[in-house]
Design an enzyme around this catalytic site. Structure first.
Site, mmCIF file in Angstrom:
data_model
loop_
_atom_site.group_PDB
_atom_site.id
_atom_site.type_symbol
_atom_site.label_atom_id
_atom_site.label_comp_id
_atom_site.label_asym_id
_atom_site.label_seq_id
_atom_site.Cartn_x
_atom_site.Cartn_y
_atom_site.Cartn_z
ATOM 1 N NE ARG A 179 13.874 -0.885 -9.410
ATOM 2 C CZ ARG A 179 14.437 -0.002 -10.244
ATOM 3 N NH1 ARG A 179 15.246 0.937 -9.783
ATOM 4 N NH2 ARG A 179 14.141 -0.009 -11.517
ATOM 5 C CB SER A 250 10.299 -6.252 -11.403
ATOM 6 O OG SER A 250 10.139 -5.485 -12.562
ATOM 7 C CD GLU A 350 11.550 -4.377 -7.507
ATOM 8 O OE1 GLU A 350 12.253 -4.594 -8.500
ATOM 9 O OE2 GLU A 350 10.578 -3.607 -7.509
HETATM 10 C C1 LIG Z 1 2.245 -3.182 -11.643
HETATM 11 C C2 LIG Z 1 3.452 -2.722 -10.838
HETATM 12 C C3 LIG Z 1 4.509 -2.109 -11.492
HETATM 13 C C4 LIG Z 1 5.624 -1.670 -10.760
HETATM 14 N N1 LIG Z 1 6.648 -1.052 -11.428
HETATM 15 C C5 LIG Z 1 7.710 -0.595 -10.752
HETATM 16 C C6 LIG Z 1 8.767 0.080 -11.455
HETATM 17 O O1 LIG Z 1 8.718 0.276 -12.657
HETATM 18 N N2 LIG Z 1 9.838 0.520 -10.734
HETATM 19 C C7 LIG Z 1 9.901 0.333 -9.378
HETATM 20 O O2 LIG Z 1 10.899 0.771 -8.787
HETATM 21 N N3 LIG Z 1 8.914 -0.284 -8.694
HETATM 22 C C8 LIG Z 1 7.826 -0.755 -9.357
HETATM 23 N N4 LIG Z 1 6.825 -1.403 -8.680
HETATM 24 C C9 LIG Z 1 6.928 -1.585 -7.217
HETATM 25 C C10 LIG Z 1 6.198 -0.490 -6.410
HETATM 26 O O3 LIG Z 1 5.350 0.241 -7.225
HETATM 27 C C11 LIG Z 1 7.181 0.471 -5.743
HETATM 28 O O4 LIG Z 1 8.123 -0.221 -4.970
HETATM 29 C C12 LIG Z 1 6.457 1.496 -4.858
HETATM 30 O O5 LIG Z 1 7.361 2.483 -4.437
HETATM 31 C C13 LIG Z 1 5.801 0.847 -3.638
HETATM 32 O O6 LIG Z 1 5.010 1.827 -3.020
HETATM 33 P P1 LIG Z 1 3.935 1.442 -1.921
HETATM 34 O O7 LIG Z 1 3.405 2.700 -1.359
HETATM 35 O O8 LIG Z 1 2.934 0.526 -2.525
HETATM 36 O O9 LIG Z 1 4.836 0.683 -0.864
HETATM 37 P P2 LIG Z 1 4.443 -0.625 -0.041
HETATM 38 O O10 LIG Z 1 4.381 -1.783 -0.966
HETATM 39 O O11 LIG Z 1 3.267 -0.374 0.809
HETATM 40 O O12 LIG Z 1 5.722 -0.762 0.881
HETATM 41 C C14 LIG Z 1 6.958 -1.175 0.348
HETATM 42 C C15 LIG Z 1 7.988 -1.166 1.493
HETATM 43 O O13 LIG Z 1 8.256 0.168 1.888
HETATM 44 C C16 LIG Z 1 7.913 0.371 3.250
HETATM 45 N N5 LIG Z 1 7.278 1.683 3.324
HETATM 46 C C17 LIG Z 1 6.232 2.134 2.604
HETATM 47 N N6 LIG Z 1 5.980 3.409 2.920
HETATM 48 C C18 LIG Z 1 6.865 3.774 3.845
HETATM 49 C C19 LIG Z 1 7.111 4.981 4.585
HETATM 50 N N7 LIG Z 1 6.365 6.087 4.407
HETATM 51 N N8 LIG Z 1 8.129 4.996 5.487
HETATM 52 C C20 LIG Z 1 8.877 3.891 5.698
HETATM 53 N N9 LIG Z 1 8.688 2.724 5.049
HETATM 54 C C21 LIG Z 1 7.700 2.671 4.119
HETATM 55 C C22 LIG Z 1 6.975 -0.766 3.638
HETATM 56 O O14 LIG Z 1 7.123 -1.098 4.998
HETATM 57 C C23 LIG Z 1 7.488 -1.880 2.739
HETATM 58 O O15 LIG Z 1 8.578 -2.515 3.372
HETATM 59 C C24 LIG Z 1 5.682 -1.858 -9.371
HETATM 60 C C25 LIG Z 1 4.595 -2.474 -8.709
HETATM 61 C C26 LIG Z 1 3.489 -2.893 -9.424
HETATM 62 C C27 LIG Z 1 2.339 -3.522 -8.707
#
Ligand SMILES: Cc1cc2nc3c(=O)[nH]c(=O)nc-3n(C[C@H](O)[C@H](O)[C@H](O)COP(=O)(O)OP(=O)(O)OC[C@H]3O[C@@H](n4cnc5c(N)ncnc54)[C@H](O)[C@@H]3O)c2cc1C
Length: 355
Positions: A179, A250, A350
């Site tokens: 992570r 998580s 996380e």
């Molecule tokens: C129900 C649920 C289940 C999940 N299960 C998992 C799992 O099994 N494994 C896991 O690893 N994660 C899991 N997650 C967490 C999440 O899905 C991941 O971390 C995902 O990659 C976040 O993507 P996002 O586009 O929503 O990022 P955001 O939440 O919008 O951003 C997360 C971070 O990344 C930065 N960011 C986003 N896009 C960019 C970009 N293009 N360039 C630079 N910085 C950027 C943002 O500034 C922020 O700091 C889960 C979340 C939920 C709600």
């Protein structure tokens, strides 16, 4: 590109927190992205990137410019004897991308199905689940190096391709870990615009995760599509759907401890749930199940106002309706303190706090 002010982010974060961005813009290409960062630099205001908001804890107000990543596009760009090379825009939905790779005949990402979010966020925390991590199939990450952008003059469409600010960072330099990556350690340094995947042509089912192996007890050679479907089924049963119950998956990392700590804990708590973790400098390490630690503190189902610990999985914190980001952080601190008092283990969060 339209910059809006006082923009509601409630539908753009999976917790569903009521939060307003001072300024908001959705960027669909590299030129719009560099213009957005220049807008913030020129106004001397902070900026932050948002994907789908599924791994963030938003406060009530985000000062400065919130940039929603919406760069789309996915295609096979080349292939070698061993790999398919596929480019995917940072704004593409991750689950749809995984499904597309399987449909197009490039299986390999199926264990990571149904992880919410954008493809551009996948390298940020090296998303992982069911015995797989995105890093294992990432070839390189295309970014806007924002620090060098600030040193250059304004970028026009003509010189966009020649700017040094656009970099391709090979996987070896991304410092991917559990992570974690260079991107997560300094969120202001790079904006991910595209990810290149190297998917091995020789596909092998990955059933290393016990729950997935159990699912296929009677089908010894499942296809990638069957594994994809299984992961979707298992995840849907275990995790709350953020559209129905706000959450960010998580909320805590599974803590990694050394052999001495593990041995002490195992003596005191014989049913400790743990897994071997990769060695650090030749020393054995163990990953503890954070959900189990929280559960053992009697906190599963615990609720304060509209913030709660999900009753089916203690690792997930949920918003029952009108919770605020700050209240969720209070609950998280209470959990951390309780777990520390009982086990002497410090949980780390996380999702990322914005701002
Ligand atoms: C129900 C649920 C289940 C999940 N299960 C998992 C799992 O099994 N494994 C896991 O690893 N994660 C899991 N997650 C967490 C999440 O899905 C991941 O971390 C995902 O990659 C976040 O993507 P996002 O586009 O929503 O990022 P955001 O939440 O919008 O951003 C997360 C971070 O990344 C930065 N960011 C986003 N896009 C960019 C970009 N293009 N360039 C630079 N910085 C950027 C943002 O500034 C922020 O700091 C889960 C979340 C939920 C709600």
């Amino acid at each position: 590109m339209q910059i809006q002010s006082n923009f509601s982010l409630q539908k753009l974060n999976s917790f569903g927190f009521l939060s307003y961005a001072e300024y908001f813009v959705s960027v669909e290409n590299e030129l719009e992205l560099s213009n957005a960062i220049e807008f913030a630099t020129h106004k001397n205001i902070p900026w932050q990137v948002l994907g789908s908001g599924s791994n963030v804890v938003l406060q009530d107000f985000l000062p400065g410019l919130t940039i929603q990543m919406s760069i789309l596009g996915k295609k096979l760009v080349s292939e070698s004897a061993m790999h398919f090379y596929i480019d995917c825009g940072a704004g593409e939905n991750w689950h749809d991308f995984v499904r597309w790779t399987i449909e197009e005949g490039y299986p390999g990402l199926e264990n990571l199905a149904l992880i919410p979010g954008t493809t551009g966020a996948a390298p940020i925390q090296n998303i992982g689940a069911y015995g797989a991590e995105a890093a294992s199939m990432i070839d390189s990450v295309e970014v806007l190096d924002t620090k060098s952008l600030q040193k250059t003059q304004s970028i026009t469409e003509v010189d966009l391709n020649t700017q040094q600010s656009w970099q391709v960072i090979p996987k070896e330099e991304c410092e991917f870990a559990y992570r974690d990556s260079i991107f997560k350690r300094d969120l202001q340094a790079y904006v991910v615009t595209q990810v290149r995947f190297a998917i091995p042509k020789k596909w092998q089912a990955n059933l290393s995760y016990a729950e997935l192996a159990n699912y296929f007890l009677e089908n010894k050679s499942p296809s990638a599509q069957e594994i994809f479907d299984a992961v979707v089924t298992i995840r849907s049963q275990k995790l709350p759907d953020p559209t129905l119950l706000g959450n960010a998956g998580s909320f805590f990392h599974n803590p990694i401890v050394d052999l001495a700590t593990y041995t002490q804990l195992k003596e005191k708590f014989t049913n400790l749930v743990s897994y071997p973790a990769p060695d650090l400098l030749g020393e054995k390490q163990f990953k503890l199940a954070a959900g189990w630690l929280i559960d053992q503190c009697g906190l599963k189902g615990y609720r304060v106002a509209d913030c709660g610990v999900y009753e089916k999985q203690a690792l997930v914190l949920v918003n029952y309706g009108a919770a605020k980001g700050s209240e969720m952080l209070d609950l998280a601190n209470h959990i951390k303190q309780t777990v520390f008092e009982k086990f002497g283990v410090l949980l780390s969060q996380e999702p990322i706090n914005l701002p």
